[in-house]
Design an enzyme around this catalytic site. Structure first.
Site, short mmCIF file in Angstrom:
data_model
loop_
_atom_site.label_atom_id
_atom_site.label_comp_id
_atom_site.label_asym_id
_atom_site.label_seq_id
_atom_site.Cartn_x
_atom_site.Cartn_y
_atom_site.Cartn_z
N HIS A 174 -7.57 2.91 3.16
CA HIS A 174 -7.47 3.74 4.36
C HIS A 174 -8.83 3.89 5.06
O HIS A 174 -8.89 4.16 6.25
CB HIS A 174 -6.95 5.13 4.01
N CYS A 180 -11.03 2.74 -0.88
CA CYS A 180 -9.65 3.09 -0.51
C CYS A 180 -9.39 2.34 0.79
O CYS A 180 -10.23 2.36 1.70
CB CYS A 180 -9.53 4.59 -0.29
N GLU A 202 -3.70 8.72 7.95
CA GLU A 202 -2.24 8.63 8.14
C GLU A 202 -1.82 9.30 9.45
O GLU A 202 -0.87 8.90 10.10
CB GLU A 202 -1.49 9.27 6.96
N ASP A 206 0.87 -1.19 0.00
CA ASP A 206 0.00 0.00 0.00
C ASP A 206 0.90 1.23 0.00
O ASP A 206 2.10 1.14 0.29
CB ASP A 206 -0.93 0.02 1.23
N SER A 207 0.30 2.38 -0.26
CA SER A 207 1.06 3.62 -0.23
C SER A 207 1.44 4.00 1.21
O SER A 207 2.36 4.77 1.42
CB SER A 207 0.23 4.74 -0.84
N CYS A 264 -4.19 -1.55 -2.21
CA CYS A 264 -4.36 -0.13 -2.51
C CYS A 264 -5.23 -0.06 -3.75
O CYS A 264 -4.88 -0.63 -4.80
CB CYS A 264 -2.99 0.49 -2.77
#
Ligand code: DGL
Length: 247
Positions: A182, A180, A150, A7-8, A70
């Protein structure tokens, strides 16, 4: 079996959490490109370039499967990544759409897709969902949720006002695709906003269903060894991961 998760940043841990709950793998190698998150604001060439660098990272490990946890990478980079790797690679969009199909039988249901700018602009979710015959689709870019997650702000005023900003003019959805990885970390707040009615499609749960039903991966290991790597501030990533995985 050893699986790589890419993932990022921290979002892929929402997928790791589901994998750990089902004990599907003996070892998980996690790589978050924390030096360059977010990916969801980048263009296609950049997303592909970063993803190929992740392939180089995973080539140092003897993995049996790579999951791009992701959606942004899944929307743009899978074919190129597959052409450069010796192990199978799966993304999270097809599995998310399959999970929607399994849960929402009524094709007139109002489906909301929320995702990063790049994922929404790729049109991947919208096309795959339309192909299944659903005709009420709202798709919106909600990229501000990424830095909020984040930062570890899984609830509170900043999150609540961002949710209100994005959702205030929407028709109430019957199902929400959290497009997403996240976003599952803030799904309780999204749920609260809509008074808990919509069905939520979560990349982690969807990928577990896909692994079990489509790839027939049904092993149960007593323990899963989790190794975490990052392109920047690996300690920060581990801290956030532990906070999330412990919940
Ligand atoms: N977690 C990622 C996704 O599923 C992207 C977040 C970002 O880097 O913008 O799309």
């Amino acid at each position: 079996m050893r699986v790589g998760i890419f993932d990022s940043g921290v979002g892929g841990f929402s997928v790791v959490k589901s994998l750990l709950e089902h004990n599907l793998f003996e070892e998980i190698i996690y790589y978050g490109d924390t030096a360059r998150v977010p990916y969801g604001t980048k263009d296609e060439n950049t997303i592909i370039r970063y993803s190929l660098e992740a392939i180089e990272f995973f080539n140092n490990f003897d993995i049996d499967l790579l999951i791009t946890a992701c959606n942004t990478v899944s929307a743009y980079a899978l074919p190129t990544m597959r052409s450069k790797s010796s192990y199978p690679i799966i993304g999270v969009i097809t599995s998310g759409v399959k999970a929607l199909e399994n849960r929402m039988l009524n094709k007139d249901s109002n489906i909301l897709v929320i995702a990063t700018k790049s994922t929404i602009l790729s049109n991947r979710y919208q096309k795959e969902i339309k192909l299944l015959g659903y005709n009420n689709i709202q798709a919106i870019q909600t990229g501000l949720f990424v830095p909020i997650v984040e930062e570890g702000l899984f609830d509170g005023d900043i999150l609540d006002s961002t949710i209100n900003y994005y959702f205030k003019d929407l028709k109430k959805p019957d199902a929400i695709i959290l497009g997403c990885t996240h976003f599952p970390l803030i799904s309780h707040s999204i749920n609260n906003y809509f008074n808990k009615t919509p069905i939520m499609i979560h990349s982690g749960e969807a990928i577990v269903e896909y692994l079990e039903n489509n790839l027939k991966i049904k092993n149960r290991f007593d323990n899963t060894n989790l190794k975490i790597y990052a392109s920047d501030n690996v300690d920060g990533l581990r801290k956030i991961a532990m906070k999330w995985l412990d919940n």
